[in-house]
Design a protein around this motif. Structure first.
Motif, PDB file in Angstrom:
ATOM      1  N   ARG A 195      59.644  56.829  31.717  1.00 44.50           N
ATOM      2  CA  ARG A 195      59.349  57.951  32.611  1.00 44.50           C
ATOM      3  C   ARG A 195      60.583  58.827  32.855  1.00 44.50           C
ATOM      4  O   ARG A 195      60.518  60.050  32.776  1.00 44.50           O
ATOM      5  CB  ARG A 195      58.803  57.443  33.941  1.00 44.50           C
ATOM      6  N   ILE A 196      61.697  58.188  33.157  1.00 40.87           N
ATOM      7  CA  ILE A 196      62.903  58.970  33.414  1.00 40.87           C
ATOM      8  C   ILE A 196      63.401  59.611  32.125  1.00 40.87           C
ATOM      9  O   ILE A 196      63.882  60.750  32.134  1.00 40.87           O
ATOM     10  CB  ILE A 196      63.990  58.094  34.064  1.00 40.87           C
ATOM     11  N   GLN A 197      63.285  58.914  31.003  1.00 40.18           N
ATOM     12  CA  GLN A 197      63.648  59.524  29.725  1.00 40.18           C
ATOM     13  C   GLN A 197      62.768  60.730  29.440  1.00 40.18           C
ATOM     14  O   GLN A 197      63.239  61.769  28.954  1.00 40.18           O
ATOM     15  CB  GLN A 197      63.513  58.506  28.592  1.00 40.18           C
ATOM     16  N   SER A 198      61.495  60.633  29.764  1.00 36.45           N
ATOM     17  CA  SER A 198      60.591  61.771  29.578  1.00 36.45           C
ATOM     18  C   SER A 198      60.982  62.939  30.467  1.00 36.45           C
ATOM     19  O   SER A 198      60.887  64.107  30.060  1.00 36.45           O
ATOM     20  CB  SER A 198      59.151  61.346  29.879  1.00 36.45           C
ATOM     21  N   ILE A 207      64.277  74.842  37.170  1.00 39.20           N
ATOM     22  CA  ILE A 207      63.707  73.496  37.182  1.00 39.20           C
ATOM     23  C   ILE A 207      63.922  72.899  38.560  1.00 39.20           C
ATOM     24  O   ILE A 207      65.042  72.843  39.053  1.00 39.20           O
ATOM     25  CB  ILE A 207      64.367  72.586  36.130  1.00 39.20           C
ATOM     26  N   THR A 208      62.849  72.457  39.197  1.00 38.30           N
ATOM     27  CA  THR A 208      62.950  71.824  40.500  1.00 38.30           C
ATOM     28  C   THR A 208      62.657  70.329  40.380  1.00 38.30           C
ATOM     29  O   THR A 208      62.107  69.872  39.372  1.00 38.30           O
ATOM     30  CB  THR A 208      61.963  72.454  41.500  1.00 38.30           C
ATOM     31  N   VAL A 209      62.997  69.604  41.427  1.00 37.45           N
ATOM     32  CA  VAL A 209      62.650  68.188  41.475  1.00 37.45           C
ATOM     33  C   VAL A 209      61.141  68.018  41.378  1.00 37.45           C
ATOM     34  O   VAL A 209      60.635  67.103  40.726  1.00 37.45           O
ATOM     35  CB  VAL A 209      63.198  67.539  42.759  1.00 37.45           C
ATOM     36  N   ASP A 210      60.401  68.914  42.029  1.00 37.04           N
ATOM     37  CA  ASP A 210      58.936  68.855  41.954  1.00 37.04           C
ATOM     38  C   ASP A 210      58.456  68.994  40.514  1.00 37.04           C
ATOM     39  O   ASP A 210      57.524  68.311  40.086  1.00 37.04           O
ATOM     40  CB  ASP A 210      58.326  69.972  42.802  1.00 37.04           C
ATOM     41  N   ASP A 211      59.101  69.895  39.744  1.00 34.61           N
ATOM     42  CA  ASP A 211      58.717  70.081  38.340  1.00 34.61           C
ATOM     43  C   ASP A 211      58.908  68.797  37.550  1.00 34.61           C
ATOM     44  O   ASP A 211      58.032  68.389  36.778  1.00 34.61           O
ATOM     45  CB  ASP A 211      59.559  71.195  37.706  1.00 34.61           C
ATOM     46  N   LEU A 212      60.060  68.165  37.719  1.00 28.95           N
ATOM     47  CA  LEU A 212      60.355  66.939  36.989  1.00 28.95           C
ATOM     48  C   LEU A 212      59.418  65.809  37.397  1.00 28.95           C
ATOM     49  O   LEU A 212      58.920  65.056  36.549  1.00 28.95           O
ATOM     50  CB  LEU A 212      61.810  66.531  37.228  1.00 28.95           C
ATOM     51  N   ALA A 213      59.186  65.688  38.699  1.00 28.19           N
ATOM     52  CA  ALA A 213      58.298  64.640  39.193  1.00 28.19           C
ATOM     53  C   ALA A 213      56.878  64.833  38.666  1.00 28.19           C
ATOM     54  O   ALA A 213      56.210  63.872  38.246  1.00 28.19           O
ATOM     55  CB  ALA A 213      58.295  64.630  40.715  1.00 28.19           C
ATOM     56  N   ARG A 214      56.427  66.081  38.674  1.00 32.60           N
ATOM     57  CA  ARG A 214      55.076  66.376  38.186  1.00 32.60           C
ATOM     58  C   ARG A 214      54.947  66.050  36.698  1.00 32.60           C
ATOM     59  O   ARG A 214      53.912  65.563  36.234  1.00 32.60           O
ATOM     60  CB  ARG A 214      54.754  67.849  38.439  1.00 32.60           C
ATOM     61  N   ALA A 215      56.017  66.303  35.936  1.00 33.24           N
ATOM     62  CA  ALA A 215      55.980  66.058  34.493  1.00 33.24           C
ATOM     63  C   ALA A 215      55.804  64.582  34.154  1.00 33.24           C
ATOM     64  O   ALA A 215      55.284  64.238  33.084  1.00 33.24           O
ATOM     65  CB  ALA A 215      57.262  66.586  33.843  1.00 33.24           C
ATOM     66  N   VAL A 216      56.219  63.699  35.058  1.00 33.03           N
ATOM     67  CA  VAL A 216      56.124  62.253  34.780  1.00 33.03           C
ATOM     68  C   VAL A 216      55.181  61.548  35.760  1.00 33.03           C
ATOM     69  O   VAL A 216      55.185  60.340  35.869  1.00 33.03           O
ATOM     70  CB  VAL A 216      57.523  61.594  34.802  1.00 33.03           C
ATOM     71  N   HIS A 217      54.403  62.341  36.505  1.00 32.30           N
ATOM     72  CA  HIS A 217      53.340  61.821  37.363  1.00 32.30           C
ATOM     73  C   HIS A 217      53.864  60.903  38.467  1.00 32.30           C
ATOM     74  O   HIS A 217      53.332  59.815  38.709  1.00 32.30           O
ATOM     75  CB  HIS A 217      52.286  61.086  36.514  1.00 32.30           C
ATOM     76  N   LEU A 218      54.917  61.337  39.123  1.00 34.29           N
ATOM     77  CA  LEU A 218      55.453  60.647  40.293  1.00 34.29           C
ATOM     78  C   LEU A 218      55.556  61.634  41.445  1.00 34.29           C
ATOM     79  O   LEU A 218      55.602  62.846  41.234  1.00 34.29           O
ATOM     80  CB  LEU A 218      56.853  60.074  39.998  1.00 34.29           C
TER      81      LEU A 218
END
Length: 330
Positions: A210-213, A226-237
């Motif tokens: 997930r973090i690698q993704s 790029i926001t934290v929300d963007d990254l979290a959404r990309a890996v479904h967290l």
């Protein structure tokens, strides 16, 4: 047909043989045998690798001809000096060939043969200081993937020799075929020679897919906010869970990690020298050229302009051919 000769010393580093796949696939992509690859050693016959497996070789003499010579390194280049016969052969190979490459610690063989004097060169980062000490007349740059200085090529450790070989294919056959070869070899991306041996992606060391993704997502979208929300959404967290897991696995906040990735990519673009600093800043997600300069000085201790001048200078000399607020942008 382009003849590629591999010179294999006893206990050669086995990874060097993997580079032969680059020329094999180039023949397939080009739909003709552009490259003929032949293994040589001083005595001929079987030569043992660092893994203990043996490869059958032809006997190399000072009159053996090849367009390209690949001088393979050994695991422990400081343990035994190269023989005079090896040096005589390498010197003759350099005189008669179009180009000669030292793969990984193969740079030591080139240095012993006097081929690095006055030239830029690289090797595996673990042996860079030793290379510099042994050959003070060489300009050793340990933080390079590979270096081309005239007809002499040198690569960093292990897999960097794949990048060097692919660059040879690009020089011979063009970008389109080289890209197809990289794709066929499932190489994640083709690294430019000026790129650092020490990638920020490796330094961050994600432990989960997930973090690698998330890191992969960020790398592909550096030019965008790029926001934290963007990254979290990309890996479904959830953003909160993502930030906690990211910090735990990488030792960095998402904001800091993305800044470092942007900085690394900006450095690679500057070293390749193909774009203005305004374009570099835009393509790597910095607000403008001034913002890029501020972060660059903080990260590397020099300005982007100074780095560009330093990288251009050797080329001219040698004529040679990389949060509190979750909505805060990172």
């Amino acid at each position: 047909m382009h003849r590629v000769g591999y010179f294999l010393p006893e206990n050669y580093q086995v990874m060097a043989m993997g580079t032969q796949s680059v020329f094999e696939i180039a023949n397939i992509v080009a739909r003709e045998q552009v490259y003929q690859v032949i293994d040589y050693s001083l005595a001929g016959g079987p030569v043992r690798s660092s893994l203990g497996t043996a490869v059958l070789t032809e006997k190399a003499t000072e009159t053996t001809l090849a367009d390209t010579w690949m001088i393979c390194g050994v695991v422990s280049p400081l343990s035994a000096p190269h023989s005079q016969a090896e040096m005589d052969f390498i010197q003759a190979a350099a005189r008669s060939s179009r180009r000669l490459a030292g793969l990984c610690t193969g740079a030591f063989a080139l240095g012993d043969a006097g081929l690095l004097d006055g030239r830029r060169a690289t090797t595996h980062w673990a042996f860079a200081d030793a290379l510099r000490a042994r050959y003070p007349r060489a300009q050793v740059e340990e933080d390079r993937i590979f270096i081309v200085d005239g007809e002499i090529w040198t690569s960093a450790g292990l897999t960097a020799a794949m990048d060097l070989s692919l660059a040879m294919v690009e020089k011979d056959l063009g970008h389109k075929i080289a890209s197809s070869v990289a794709h066929a070899l499932v190489m994640h991306y083709r690294r430019a020679g000026g790129q650092s041996q020490h990638s920020e992606m490796l330094h961050l060391g994600a432990k989960s897919n997930r973090i690698q993704s998330a890191l992969d997502y960020a790398r592909k979208n550096l030019a965008q906010p790029i926001t934290v929300d963007d990254l979290a959404r990309a890996v479904h967290l959830s953003p909160r869970q993502f930030s906690r897991v990211f910090q735990s696995e990488t030792g960095h906040s998402p904001r800091k990690a993305i800044e470092q990735m942007r900085l690394e990519e900006a450095r690679n673009m500057i070293e390749r020298g193909r774009h203005s600093l305004e374009i570099v800043a835009r393509e790597t997600g910095f607000r403008d050229r001034k913002h890029l300069r501020e972060v660059f000085v903080r990260g590397y201790g020099i300005t982007p302009q100074v780095l560009r001048r330093e990288r251009r200078a050797p080329t001219r000399r040698t004529g040679s051919v990389e949060s509190a607020d979750r909505k805060t942008q990172v």
